[in-house]
Write a protein that holds these residues in place. Structure first.
Motif, short mmCIF file in Angstrom:
data_model
loop_
_atom_site.label_atom_id
_atom_site.label_comp_id
_atom_site.label_asym_id
_atom_site.label_seq_id
_atom_site.Cartn_x
_atom_site.Cartn_y
_atom_site.Cartn_z
N ARG A 211 10.69 -24.29 9.53
CA ARG A 211 11.35 -22.99 9.43
C ARG A 211 10.35 -21.85 9.60
O ARG A 211 10.71 -20.76 10.03
N SER A 236 11.33 -30.08 11.50
CA SER A 236 11.90 -30.34 10.18
C SER A 236 13.39 -30.05 10.26
O SER A 236 13.86 -29.41 11.21
N GLN A 250 14.69 -33.86 14.87
CA GLN A 250 14.49 -33.89 13.41
C GLN A 250 13.76 -35.15 12.95
O GLN A 250 14.12 -36.27 13.28
N THR A 254 16.68 -38.22 7.06
CA THR A 254 17.93 -38.29 7.83
C THR A 254 17.68 -38.01 9.31
O THR A 254 18.60 -37.70 10.06
N SER A 269 7.02 -26.98 4.98
CA SER A 269 6.58 -26.94 3.58
C SER A 269 6.19 -28.32 3.04
O SER A 269 5.35 -28.42 2.16
N GLN A 273 11.99 -35.12 1.70
CA GLN A 273 12.82 -35.71 2.77
C GLN A 273 12.12 -35.63 4.12
O GLN A 273 12.37 -36.45 5.00
N ASN A 288 -0.23 -23.96 7.57
CA ASN A 288 0.75 -23.28 6.73
C ASN A 288 0.05 -22.09 6.09
O ASN A 288 -1.12 -22.18 5.71
#
Ligand code: FAD
Length: 323
Positions: A211, A236, A250, A254, A269, A273, A288
């Motif tokens: 993001r 992400s 992704q 998931t 971050s 997950q 980051n």
């Protein structure tokens, strides 16, 4: 001597790397095993069969049928089951890919046998193969042995090194006739994405954006960095949800699971997950601006800084090294 069947996987007119890794896995299960590669399709399969032999298979079986042009679980399970019936192998190995994840449980239930999935390494305890696989989203590993029945495993791509290619190897190539019929689904057309570059799940280098990349436009330098490094772009879920990129990119619980040699996390971050899909990468670099970001806890190298400054600098420096 045991016999192990390796179910090869095609992408277009080439075999996916994981097919060769599966041959190496078969040899790890039993170094003396006769390894038989199987490849399905609708056109000439001989060169693919030879490729399997060059990478360590002792011989190969091909199944050619119009209904095997593209993968369907019904069509491929009919074909592979027919080969299994003829060959009576002691073991079966295939990739833990989208196809492997679809096909292997179906075959295992038809064969009334167990399945050890997502294997990342194989050790030996005497003659007994010990299969190592991640559990709890990659936070721990379990070791499994098969006490009874077929040795049926799927292997995670990019973990077990393929054997060195030897084009001087030769072996029998046998074609098996299977009447692949009564399919309830057929694939009419496969529409490829325009940006279909290096396959994300098999890429040696992955540059993944989060993001923090802030926009679709912001992903462009990531594509450039991936290109300089010969890698693929991932993302992400945060970036996918924000519509900066397609969900096919992704990575995570998931999304796709990747194990590249180098994973560069840009503006991610490091949510649990996300880590589930990349924490087994061999070298992790995180960029980051927040020094407290969780991604730094698993990174081998961390760059605290603004990605919009760091990524262009990296591209510039890497281009110099490449020249
Ligand atoms: P954020 O958490 O918002 O992080 C953005 C990061 O960018 C921050 O650390 C920030 O410091 C940094 N940043 C911002 N600007 C800059 C800048 N200019 N330079 C440098 N750094 C900057 N997530 C996945 O990724 N994959 C999954 O498969 C997945 N599955 C999920 C399944 C479930 C059931 C649930 C509940 C969640 C799942 N998630 C998954 C979502 C996950 O919990 C996180 O919400 C998501 O991973 C966050 O994405 P992110 O790190 O890109 O965004």
């Amino acid at each position: 001597m045991s016999k192990i069947l390796v179910v090869a996987e095609r992408k277009d007119n080439e075999l996916r790397n994981v097919s060769f890794e599966a041959i190496a896995a078969a040899k790890k299960i039993d170094a003396d095993a006769e390894v038989v590669g199987v490849v399905c399709g609708e056109d000439d399969l001989e060169s693919l069969a030879n490729d399997l032999i060059y990478h360590g298979a002792d011989r190969a079986v091909t199944v050619k049928h119009d209904n095997l042009k593209t993968y369907t679980s019904e069509g491929y399970s009919q074909a592979i089951l027919a080969v299994i019936e003829q060959e009576s192998p002691d073991g079966i190995v295939m990739g833990h890919t989208s196809i492997g994840k679809d096909l292997s449980p179906k075959l295992a239930s038809r064969l009334n046998t167990g399945l050890v999935s997502d294997v990342v390494d194989i050790e030996k305890d005497g003659d007994q193969p010990v299969f190592i696989r991640p559990i709890y989203s990659g936070k721990a590993f379990e070791k499994k042995v098969i006490k009874d029945g077929l040795t049926f495993v799927t292997i995670r791509p990019n973990n077990i090194a393929k054997l060195e290619e030897d084009p001087s190897r030769s072996g029998e190539i046998r074609s098996v006739d299977v009447d692949v019929k009564d399919l309830k689904t057929i694939v009419k057309e496969v529409i490829k994405k325009a940006s279909d570059g290096v396959d994300l799940s098999e890429a040696k280098v992955v540059v993944a954006g989060g993001r923090g990349v802030k926009s679709k436009e912001g992903f462009k330098p990531l594509y450039e960095l991936a290109e300089v490094l010969g890698g693929a772009v991932g993302a992400s879920r945060g970036a996918c949800d924000a519509e900066y990129c397609d969900y096919s990119l992704q990575i995570g619980q998931t999304g796709k699971v990747v194990t590249p040699d180098l994973y560069i996390a840009v503006g991610i971050s490091g949510a649990i997950q996300h880590l589930a899909g990349m924490s087994n990468s061999k070298v992790i670099v995180a960029i980051n601006k927040d020094p407290e970001a969780n991604i730094f806890n698993i990174a081998d190298y961390g760059i605290v800084g603004d990605l919009f400054e760091v990524v262009p600098m990296l591209i510039e420096e890497l281009k110099k090294v490449k020249v």
